[in-house]
Write an enzyme that holds these catalytic residues in place. Structure first.
Site, PDB file in Angstrom:
ATOM      1  N   PHE A  56       0.859  -1.181   0.000  1.00 34.30           N
ATOM      2  CA  PHE A  56       0.000   0.000   0.000  1.00 34.30           C
ATOM      3  C   PHE A  56       0.895   1.231   0.000  1.00 34.30           C
ATOM      4  O   PHE A  56       1.717   1.422   0.890  1.00 34.30           O
ATOM      5  CB  PHE A  56      -0.966  -0.038   1.188  1.00 34.30           C
ATOM      6  CG  PHE A  56      -1.956  -1.147   1.066  1.00 34.30           C
ATOM      7  CD1 PHE A  56      -3.107  -0.983   0.305  1.00 34.30           C
ATOM      8  CD2 PHE A  56      -1.716  -2.391   1.636  1.00 34.30           C
ATOM      9  CE1 PHE A  56      -4.005  -2.031   0.142  1.00 34.30           C
ATOM     10  CE2 PHE A  56      -2.602  -3.440   1.485  1.00 34.30           C
ATOM     11  CZ  PHE A  56      -3.753  -3.260   0.730  1.00 34.30           C
ATOM     12  N   LYS A  57       0.716   2.026  -1.046  1.00 36.56           N
ATOM     13  CA  LYS A  57       1.622   3.137  -1.334  1.00 36.56           C
ATOM     14  C   LYS A  57       1.171   4.395  -0.606  1.00 36.56           C
ATOM     15  O   LYS A  57       0.118   4.956  -0.897  1.00 36.56           O
ATOM     16  CB  LYS A  57       1.672   3.371  -2.845  1.00 36.56           C
ATOM     17  CG  LYS A  57       2.806   4.255  -3.313  1.00 36.56           C
ATOM     18  CD  LYS A  57       2.862   4.268  -4.837  1.00 36.56           C
ATOM     19  CE  LYS A  57       4.069   5.020  -5.341  1.00 36.56           C
ATOM     20  NZ  LYS A  57       4.114   5.024  -6.831  1.00 36.56           N
TER      21      LYS A  57
END
Length: 396
Positions: free
Chosen positions: A192-193
């Site tokens: 998850f960026k």
């Protein structure tokens, strides 16, 4: 991370123009927007010479040489040059959604249409909640398709409007992870960026403690990289070329000035320092170098975990050979062994907190981070506006 990947059918894109328009969307970020003022001279790092431009039987290509030290991640989409440069990992983002929606027939169009047809979403009260649900579903549907097409992990962009809201980031990741679970995508395939604000780094720490892998982006200073490593981030992404661009037109950042005084490229210097910090002190984080501008950037970063590389550089690496008697030898610039001898100041070895973090952020990282966030927010708003116009789809 290799596997046998097959290109999508030719009908996935209807023209070469469509391919070109999609090239930039996977494993990319919004470009910073600066008012460039004074132009600065910048020390040039000498490139290696003597490489042949044609392939000779039995010769080792530059691609072979660099790939033995770092994982070279093609900065491409699966539609374009897939056979030559199959992507090993991918990012699903608002930019990618815009690209999919702008074309009449793409491999992922059905994933977006299914999101816009989701009964849970159009049952939401209020237009904002409805559009937010569509957005999340579209990200996850496309991300789920990508996990079937790349051997590595798929990183999902977290809304940049939450960049300064630790609990908002955590909640958003939980929502996305639940949607991925609903379509049977295992969490080990996912990242998850998250933007590397202090709140983003704190959110990363909380999520990693739950076993959720995070990818911290927009890292432009040592304090961001070190704090991200202390938080246990799975991947830390540094934009090499953007720091160089900033340094060419600005001054007054102590970290950059110190690198220039040593005759070093500031982006390469930051990756080197971050890598040595991670390995000398035993952090688990993997380091990703992005925004490389030329082959010499790649040569100077050999040993870093991942290098995101544009197609034109990949093609040049594939076409250039290293003859057996070539005097220039590729060197592993970064290694745990060299990290062990790297010296850090007492100020750099602190346990980072919000105050020390804010104090250490120089003008380059402040401006570049803000520009990156602005770009992400603009793209997200464009997706929401587009989804608002597209809903309901014809089949609803």
């Amino acid at each position: 991370m290799s596997t046998s990947l097959h290109p999508p059918p030719s009908s996935a894109l209807s023209s070469s123009l469509q391919k070109a328009r999609l090239r930039r969307f996977i494993i990319s970020s919004a470009k910073p927007n600066f008012n460039l003022n004074s132009h600065r001279s910048f020390p040039q790092i000498r490139a290696s010479t003597g490489f042949s431009s044609s392939l000779d039987a039995g010769s080792t290509t530059e691609w072979d040489s660099v790939s033995s030290y770092s994982e070279i991640v093609p900065d491409t989409v699966i539609f374009d040059d897939f056979e030559r440069f199959p992507p090993t990992a991918a990012t699903v983002s608002s930019s990618l959604l815009l690209g999919i929606c702008s074309l009449p027939d793409t491999k992922f169009k059905n994933a977006v249409d299914m999101a816009l047809s989701d009964t849970q979403c159009y049952g939401q009260q209020g237009s904002d909640n409805k559009v937010s649900c569509f957005f999340n579903k579209a990200l996850v549907n496309v991300g789920g398709d990508l996990t079937k097409l790349v051997p590595g992990r798929v990183s999902t962009e977290v809304d940049a409007r939450l960049a300064y809201d630790k609990h908002g980031i955590v909640s958003k990741v939980h929502d996305l992870l639940k949607l991925y679970n609903d379509i049977n995508i295992p969490p080990e395939r996912l990242l998850f960026k998250i933007p590397s604000t202090w709140q983003g780094i704190e959110a990363s720490s909380l999520l990693e403690a739950e076993g959720i892998q995070t990818h911290l982006t927009f890292v432009y200073s040592f304090c961001q990289a070190a704090a991200a490593a202390q938080a246990g981030a799975s991947v830390i992404q540094i934009f090499v070329g953007r720091l160089r661009d900033w340094a060419r037109h600005h001054s007054g950042d102590p970290e950059i000035e110190a690198a220039l005084k040593r005759g070093e490229d500031p982006g390469v210097a930051l990756v080197t320092k971050a890598y040595n910090y991670i390995h000398k002190h035993g952090y688990k984080s993997k380091l990703m170098a992005a925004a490389v501008r030329n082959k010499q950037d790649i040569f100077n970063l050999l040993g870093v975990d991942y290098i995101i590389t544009p197609l034109k550089l990949l093609q040049s690496l594939k076409e250039s050979v290293t003859p057996p008697d070539e005097k220039y030898s590729f060197l592993k610039r970064l290694s745990p062994q060299s990290a062990a001898t790297y010296s850090f100041s007492d100020e750099e070895l602190v346990k980072w907190d919000q105050y020390s973090f804010a104090s250490a952020m120089g003008p380059a990282s402040v401006q570049l981070l803000a520009a990156g966030l602005d770009g992400y927010v603009i793209q997200a708003k464009r997706v929401e506006e587009l989804f608002g116009k597209m809903w309901p789809p014809p089949n609803v």
